[in-house]
Design a protein around this motif. Sequence first.
Motif, PDB file in Angstrom:
ATOM      1  N   VAL A  73       0.905  -1.184   0.026  1.00 22.71           N
ATOM      2  CA  VAL A  73      -0.112   0.153  -0.081  1.00 22.71           C
ATOM      3  C   VAL A  73       0.877   1.072   0.094  1.00 22.71           C
ATOM      4  O   VAL A  73       0.515   2.277  -0.857  1.00 22.71           O
ATOM      5  CB  VAL A  73      -0.900  -0.106   1.127  1.00 22.71           C
ATOM      6  CG1 VAL A  73      -1.608   1.260   1.360  1.00 22.71           C
ATOM      7  CG2 VAL A  73      -2.021  -1.211   1.093  1.00 22.71           C
ATOM      8  N   GLU A  74       2.011   1.214   0.743  1.00 24.26           N
ATOM      9  CA  GLU A  74       2.898   2.484   1.110  1.00 24.26           C
ATOM     10  C   GLU A  74       3.411   2.677  -0.414  1.00 24.26           C
ATOM     11  O   GLU A  74       3.666   3.884  -0.866  1.00 24.26           O
ATOM     12  CB  GLU A  74       3.936   2.310   2.003  1.00 24.26           C
ATOM     13  CG  GLU A  74       4.476   3.660   2.428  1.00 24.26           C
ATOM     14  CD  GLU A  74       5.157   3.410   3.794  1.00 24.26           C
ATOM     15  OE1 GLU A  74       5.897   4.564   3.990  1.00 24.26           O
ATOM     16  OE2 GLU A  74       5.230   2.358   4.409  1.00 24.26           O
ATOM     17  N   ILE A  75       3.775   1.752  -1.298  1.00 25.76           N
ATOM     18  CA  ILE A  75       4.504   1.760  -2.370  1.00 25.76           C
ATOM     19  C   ILE A  75       3.556   2.411  -3.373  1.00 25.76           C
ATOM     20  O   ILE A  75       3.874   3.259  -4.189  1.00 25.76           O
ATOM     21  CB  ILE A  75       5.130   0.468  -2.894  1.00 25.76           C
ATOM     22  CG1 ILE A  75       6.017  -0.010  -2.086  1.00 25.76           C
ATOM     23  CG2 ILE A  75       5.304   0.427  -4.595  1.00 25.76           C
ATOM     24  CD1 ILE A  75       6.761  -1.575  -2.568  1.00 25.76           C
ATOM     25  N   MET A  82       3.902  10.805  -7.012  1.00 22.66           N
ATOM     26  CA  MET A  82       4.826  11.047  -8.118  1.00 22.66           C
ATOM     27  C   MET A  82       5.459   9.773  -8.751  1.00 22.66           C
ATOM     28  O   MET A  82       6.013   8.914  -7.625  1.00 22.66           O
ATOM     29  CB  MET A  82       5.900  12.156  -7.846  1.00 22.66           C
ATOM     30  CG  MET A  82       6.945  12.268  -8.842  1.00 22.66           C
ATOM     31  SD  MET A  82       8.053  13.816  -8.552  1.00 22.66           S
ATOM     32  CE  MET A  82       9.296  12.925  -7.647  1.00 22.66           C
ATOM     33  N   PRO A  83       5.560   9.389  -9.805  1.00 22.49           N
ATOM     34  CA  PRO A  83       6.281   8.028 -10.112  1.00 22.49           C
ATOM     35  C   PRO A  83       7.672   8.027  -9.495  1.00 22.49           C
ATOM     36  O   PRO A  83       8.350   8.883  -9.489  1.00 22.49           O
ATOM     37  CB  PRO A  83       6.277   8.222 -11.483  1.00 22.49           C
ATOM     38  CG  PRO A  83       5.171   8.993 -11.888  1.00 22.49           C
ATOM     39  CD  PRO A  83       5.205  10.100 -11.140  1.00 22.49           C
ATOM     40  N   GLN A  84       7.949   7.092  -8.988  1.00 22.09           N
ATOM     41  CA  GLN A  84       9.359   6.540  -8.122  1.00 22.09           C
ATOM     42  C   GLN A  84      10.067   5.431  -8.902  1.00 22.09           C
ATOM     43  O   GLN A  84       9.536   4.817  -9.349  1.00 22.09           O
ATOM     44  CB  GLN A  84       9.039   6.249  -6.689  1.00 22.09           C
ATOM     45  CG  GLN A  84       8.118   7.230  -6.052  1.00 22.09           C
ATOM     46  CD  GLN A  84       8.844   8.434  -5.403  1.00 22.09           C
ATOM     47  OE1 GLN A  84       9.820   8.086  -4.810  1.00 22.09           O
ATOM     48  NE2 GLN A  84       8.111   9.626  -5.392  1.00 22.09           N
ATOM     49  N   VAL A 102      10.804  -7.233  -5.147  1.00 21.56           N
ATOM     50  CA  VAL A 102       9.844  -8.276  -5.256  1.00 21.56           C
ATOM     51  C   VAL A 102       8.389  -7.681  -4.786  1.00 21.56           C
ATOM     52  O   VAL A 102       7.283  -8.245  -5.376  1.00 21.56           O
ATOM     53  CB  VAL A 102      10.227  -9.375  -3.747  1.00 21.56           C
ATOM     54  CG1 VAL A 102       9.017 -10.394  -3.625  1.00 21.56           C
ATOM     55  CG2 VAL A 102      11.301 -10.212  -4.064  1.00 21.56           C
ATOM     56  N   LEU A 103       8.405  -6.819  -3.973  1.00 18.99           N
ATOM     57  CA  LEU A 103       7.209  -6.079  -3.630  1.00 18.99           C
ATOM     58  C   LEU A 103       6.458  -5.451  -4.892  1.00 18.99           C
ATOM     59  O   LEU A 103       4.985  -5.405  -5.137  1.00 18.99           O
ATOM     60  CB  LEU A 103       7.261  -5.159  -2.374  1.00 18.99           C
ATOM     61  CG  LEU A 103       7.667  -5.745  -1.188  1.00 18.99           C
ATOM     62  CD1 LEU A 103       7.749  -4.637   0.054  1.00 18.99           C
ATOM     63  CD2 LEU A 103       6.477  -6.725  -0.570  1.00 18.99           C
ATOM     64  N   VAL A 104       7.455  -4.753  -5.412  1.00 17.67           N
ATOM     65  CA  VAL A 104       7.044  -4.241  -6.616  1.00 17.67           C
ATOM     66  C   VAL A 104       6.521  -5.161  -7.787  1.00 17.67           C
ATOM     67  O   VAL A 104       5.596  -5.266  -8.500  1.00 17.67           O
ATOM     68  CB  VAL A 104       7.768  -3.300  -7.612  1.00 17.67           C
ATOM     69  CG1 VAL A 104       7.451  -2.791  -8.855  1.00 17.67           C
ATOM     70  CG2 VAL A 104       8.201  -2.045  -6.494  1.00 17.67           C
TER      71      VAL A 104
END
Length: 140
Positions: A73-75, A82-84, A102-104
């Motif tokens: 959720v935080e990602i 803003m795209p990171q 892994v999370l992405v």
Amino acid sequence: MSADSSTPPVPHTDPQASHWYDADAGPVVRPYAMTRGRTSSASRHRLDLIAVVVPEPAAADPGRDQTLSPEHVEIVELCSAMPQSIAELSAGLDLPVGVVRVLVGDLVEDELVHVTRPVPPAELPDVSILREVINGLRAL
């Protein structure tokens, strides 16, 4: 029967030994717990440090999805502002790059984000060719 063989060993009860982190650190979650022991994702995208993570419209309210971890959720929320890049997410979340990858990758598989990569310098057109094109256009 001797008392030595039937009594279990006494655990170490030193309070300093059981707290190897300071009180300000808060609860410690190991990276492998966040990724469920995985070191890579099933994503077909190459998630290098400069890959940019962009949220999909389906990720309008990631907090509603009960299947997402707080880190997922935080990602999505960080990328909504803003795209990171993967490196920026790693620094912003204070997580190892491998964990963020892994999370992405999970979020890509769930179609909540997509990943774009800048064009590598080797694939960019040669500057001399571009100059020749510009000079040719000016000559017209």
